[in-house]
Design an enzyme around this catalytic site. Structure first.
Site, PDB file in Angstrom:
ATOM      1  N   GLY A   1      -6.331 -15.621  28.349  1.00  0.00           N
ATOM      2  CA  GLY A   1      -6.644 -14.239  28.573  1.00  0.00           C
ATOM      3  C   GLY A   1      -8.305 -13.974  28.412  1.00  0.00           C
TER       4      GLY A   1
ATOM      5  N   ARG B   1      -5.238 -19.949  33.153  1.00  0.00           N
ATOM      6  CA  ARG B   1      -4.032 -20.479  32.588  1.00  0.00           C
ATOM      7  C   ARG B   1      -3.785 -21.839  33.268  1.00  0.00           C
ATOM      8  NH1 ARG B   1      -2.460 -15.095  31.213  1.00  0.00           N
ATOM      9  NH2 ARG B   1      -3.231 -14.799  28.836  1.00  0.00           N
TER      10      ARG B   1
ATOM     11  N   ASP C   1      -5.098 -19.916  20.624  1.00  0.00           N
ATOM     12  CA  ASP C   1      -4.719 -21.243  20.181  1.00  0.00           C
ATOM     13  C   ASP C   1      -3.836 -22.167  21.144  1.00  0.00           C
ATOM     14  OD1 ASP C   1      -2.267 -19.625  20.285  1.00  0.00           O
ATOM     15  OD2 ASP C   1      -1.845 -19.518  18.198  1.00  0.00           O
TER      16      ASP C   1
ATOM     17  N   THR D   1      -9.639 -14.142  21.932  1.00  0.00           N
ATOM     18  CA  THR D   1      -8.507 -13.175  22.472  1.00  0.00           C
ATOM     19  C   THR D   1      -8.567 -11.938  21.821  1.00  0.00           C
ATOM     20  OG1 THR D   1      -6.160 -13.018  22.220  1.00  0.00           O
ATOM     21  CG2 THR D   1      -7.071 -14.361  20.406  1.00  0.00           C
TER      22      THR D   1
ATOM     23  N   ASP E   1      -6.320 -10.623  20.910  1.00  0.00           N
ATOM     24  CA  ASP E   1      -4.763 -10.201  20.200  1.00  0.00           C
ATOM     25  C   ASP E   1      -5.001 -10.264  18.680  1.00  0.00           C
ATOM     26  OD1 ASP E   1      -3.650  -9.883  22.573  1.00  0.00           O
ATOM     27  OD2 ASP E   1      -2.650 -11.752  22.731  1.00  0.00           O
TER      28      ASP E   1
ATOM     29  N   ASP F   1      -4.302 -12.862  16.982  1.00  0.00           N
ATOM     30  CA  ASP F   1      -3.257 -13.601  16.673  1.00  0.00           C
ATOM     31  C   ASP F   1      -3.530 -15.133  16.507  1.00  0.00           C
ATOM     32  OD1 ASP F   1      -3.613 -14.183  19.178  1.00  0.00           O
ATOM     33  OD2 ASP F   1      -1.598 -14.401  19.998  1.00  0.00           O
TER      34      ASP F   1
ATOM     35  N   ARG G   1       0.577  -9.320  22.872  1.00  0.00           N
ATOM     36  CA  ARG G   1       1.429 -10.404  23.132  1.00  0.00           C
ATOM     37  C   ARG G   1       2.609 -10.237  22.232  1.00  0.00           C
ATOM     38  NH1 ARG G   1      -0.087 -15.850  25.967  1.00  0.00           N
ATOM     39  NH2 ARG G   1      -1.880 -15.837  24.448  1.00  0.00           N
TER      40      ARG G   1
HETATM   41  P1  ADP Z   1      -4.661 -18.841  24.754  1.00  0.00           P
HETATM   42  O1  ADP Z   1      -5.635 -19.629  24.693  1.00  0.00           O
HETATM   43  O2  ADP Z   1      -5.163 -17.198  25.061  1.00  0.00           O
HETATM   44  O3  ADP Z   1      -3.579 -18.755  23.662  1.00  0.00           O
HETATM   45  P2  ADP Z   1      -2.455 -19.945  26.520  1.00  0.00           P
HETATM   46  O4  ADP Z   1      -1.527 -19.951  25.668  1.00  0.00           O
HETATM   47  O5  ADP Z   1      -2.327 -19.264  27.841  1.00  0.00           O
HETATM   48  O6  ADP Z   1      -3.707 -18.967  26.177  1.00  0.00           O
HETATM   49  O7  ADP Z   1      -3.337 -21.227  26.869  1.00  0.00           O
HETATM   50  C1  ADP Z   1      -4.249 -21.474  27.652  1.00  0.00           C
HETATM   51  C2  ADP Z   1      -4.318 -22.732  28.376  1.00  0.00           C
HETATM   52  O8  ADP Z   1      -4.654 -23.895  27.338  1.00  0.00           O
HETATM   53  C3  ADP Z   1      -3.149 -23.045  29.016  1.00  0.00           C
HETATM   54  O9  ADP Z   1      -2.678 -22.364  30.442  1.00  0.00           O
HETATM   55  C4  ADP Z   1      -3.121 -24.580  29.163  1.00  0.00           C
HETATM   56  O10 ADP Z   1      -3.923 -24.978  30.237  1.00  0.00           O
HETATM   57  C5  ADP Z   1      -3.862 -24.883  27.754  1.00  0.00           C
HETATM   58  N1  ADP Z   1      -2.815 -25.275  26.689  1.00  0.00           N
HETATM   59  C6  ADP Z   1      -1.959 -24.697  26.305  1.00  0.00           C
HETATM   60  N2  ADP Z   1      -1.255 -25.321  25.386  1.00  0.00           N
HETATM   61  C7  ADP Z   1      -1.307 -26.647  25.537  1.00  0.00           C
HETATM   62  C8  ADP Z   1      -0.775 -27.751  25.180  1.00  0.00           C
HETATM   63  N3  ADP Z   1       0.138 -27.863  24.286  1.00  0.00           N
HETATM   64  N4  ADP Z   1      -1.423 -28.726  25.826  1.00  0.00           N
HETATM   65  C9  ADP Z   1      -2.485 -28.797  26.530  1.00  0.00           C
HETATM   66  N5  ADP Z   1      -3.146 -27.460  27.004  1.00  0.00           N
HETATM   67  C10 ADP Z   1      -2.482 -26.630  26.620  1.00  0.00           C
HETATM   68  O1  F6P Z   2      -3.665 -12.614  25.079  1.00  0.00           O
HETATM   69  C1  F6P Z   2      -4.076 -11.519  25.631  1.00  0.00           C
HETATM   70  C2  F6P Z   2      -3.300 -10.886  26.428  1.00  0.00           C
HETATM   71  O2  F6P Z   2      -3.809  -9.557  26.944  1.00  0.00           O
HETATM   72  C3  F6P Z   2      -2.088 -10.302  25.717  1.00  0.00           C
HETATM   73  O3  F6P Z   2      -2.166  -9.250  24.889  1.00  0.00           O
HETATM   74  C4  F6P Z   2      -1.109 -10.098  26.786  1.00  0.00           C
HETATM   75  O4  F6P Z   2       0.392 -10.283  26.509  1.00  0.00           O
HETATM   76  C5  F6P Z   2      -1.523 -10.965  27.794  1.00  0.00           C
HETATM   77  O5  F6P Z   2      -2.663 -11.675  27.497  1.00  0.00           O
HETATM   78  C6  F6P Z   2      -1.304 -10.530  29.321  1.00  0.00           C
HETATM   79  O6  F6P Z   2      -1.488 -11.393  30.024  1.00  0.00           O
HETATM   80  P1  F6P Z   2      -1.703 -11.673  31.784  1.00  0.00           P
HETATM   81  O7  F6P Z   2      -3.347 -11.232  31.865  1.00  0.00           O
HETATM   82  O8  F6P Z   2      -1.347 -12.773  32.323  1.00  0.00           O
HETATM   83  O9  F6P Z   2      -1.321 -10.204  32.075  1.00  0.00           O
END
Ligand code: ADP
Ligand code: F6P
Length: 329
Positions: free
Chosen positions: A15, A76, A107, A129, A131, A133, A175
């Site tokens: 995000g 993502r 993360d 982020t 969040d 978190d 989230r």
């Molecule tokens: P955030 O980085 O905000 O926590 P996501 O959890 O959606 O958001 O992760 C973002 C991107 O990071 C994912 O779409 C994916 O491309 C990559 N990613 C997440 N988890 C993994 C993983 N276990 N191994 C490799 N890439 C990952």
């Molecule tokens: O992680 C940031 C965040 O805005 C969360 O607070 C929320 O749950 C999520 O992303 C929303 O994601 P999307 O952009 O896919 O609607």
């Protein structure tokens, strides 16, 4: 500083968050100051796999420090969870001469960065982020702006709620985490705050509290509801039926992710971006930059990912005490 790497790149993932542009600008300009070439990877890991790679110079990050979103855009990318695509991404980096990557994201994005390291690309990650978190850090890029945006919106809802003597449920993002809700609860003086970490789903207790508050002369009743609990619209209907008090739900949604970053987000994101470029120039890899205990620090990605944090119990307690809320801690 004479850089250990000739070419580095920067991407944003997950995000978006206000302040990401300040971090990109800092990576580019500090990288250049260190004698590196800097490239931008568009649309996160998805763009890397599509070779969406552009040259960056000092001018390409002009006039972005005050802008929300991310000029590199973000995505993502489910494919990137698979080793085959992680290896492909590392090969694409090598093909473009990229020896080090700065990943700005949450993360989930850190795990992606860890996998780039595994396939031979030096990587440093920054917490991007709204969040808050992420276990290893007390600060994430965008949280401060998002809380201020939500706070201002809730103040506005409160005005109309008072005029109409209503109960208002305002749903904020986060989230599965209640940080934005907790901060708004304190900042907006909400009567109740529903946090995923503490809410016991005792809606009757909430209803009783609304009725008692009204008897004591409260002209509105503000409930900040965290996204992790959700269902604000149906909750509003049930509360109106049970209390006889007009109740409305407002879901703030993605407005919380946009807008011009606050001074704190600009300064912290700039500092973190510069540290990331410096660490890569020193030949360091597999690092996450955090702000902990009032200082900028860095840890191995695995160590950072293993760290856990909880909502500050004292903040939760005072949020309840000051808002005279019903919920238990
Ligand atoms: P955030 O980085 O905000 O926590 P996501 O959890 O959606 O958001 O992760 C973002 C991107 O990071 C994912 O779409 C994916 O491309 C990559 N990613 C997440 N988890 C993994 C993983 N276990 N191994 C490799 N890439 C990952
Ligand atoms: O992680 C940031 C965040 O805005 C969360 O607070 C929320 O749950 C999520 O992303 C929303 O994601 P999307 O952009 O896919 O609607």
């Amino acid at each position: 500083m004479a850089s250990a790497l000739k070419t580095i790149a920067v991407l944003t993932s997950g995000g978006d968050a206000p302040g990401m542009n300040a971090a990109i600008r800092a990576v580019v300009r500090e990288g250049i100051a260190n004698g590196c070439k800097v490239k931008g990877i568009r649309r996160g890991y998805a763009g890397l796999l599509q070779e969406e790679i552009v040259d960056m110079d000092a001018h390409s990050v002009s006039d972005i420090i005050s802008r929300g979103g991310t000029i590199l855009q973000t995505a993502r990318c489910l494919e990137f969870m698979q080793e085959e695509y992680q290896k492909k991404a590392a090969d694409i980096c090598r093909k473009h001469g990229i020896e080090g990557v700065v990943v700005i994201g949450g993360d989930g994005s850190y795990k992606g960065a860890m996998n780039l390291v595994k396939h031979g690309i030096n990587t440093v990650a920054l917490p991007g982020t709204i969040d808050l978190d992420i276990g290893c850090t007390d600060y994430t890029i965008g949280f401060d702006t998002a809380v201020n945006t939500a706070m201002e919106a809730i103040d506005k809802v409160r005005d109309t709620s008072t005029s109409h003597e209503r109960c208002s449920i305002i749903e904020v993002m986060g989230r599965g985490a209640g940080y934005i809700a907790l901060w708004c609860g304190i900042a907006n003086g909400a009567e109740d705050v529903l946090l995923p970490e503490t809410y016991d789903y005792d809606e009757q207790a909430l209803v009783n509290h609304i009725i008692e508050s009204r008897k004591r002369g409260k002209q509105h009743h503000i409930i900040v509801n965290a996204e992790g609990i959700g269902h604000s619209t149906s909750m509003a209907k049930r509360i109106e039926a049970a209390t006889g008090i007009e109740t409305r739900a407002t879901i703030l949604g993605h407005m919380q992710r946009g807008g011009s970053p606050t001074a704190k987000d600009r300064v912290y994101a700039s500092t973190m971006g510069a540290i990331a470029a410096d660490l890569l120039a020193e030949g360091k890899t597999n690092q996450v930059i955090s702000h902990r205990g009032g200082k900028f620090v860095y840890d191995d990605i695995e160590t950072a990912l293993a760290m856990k944090k909880e909502l500050d119990p004292y903040q939760v307690k005072i949020c309840r005490d000051l808002g005279n809320a019903y919920y238990k801690v």
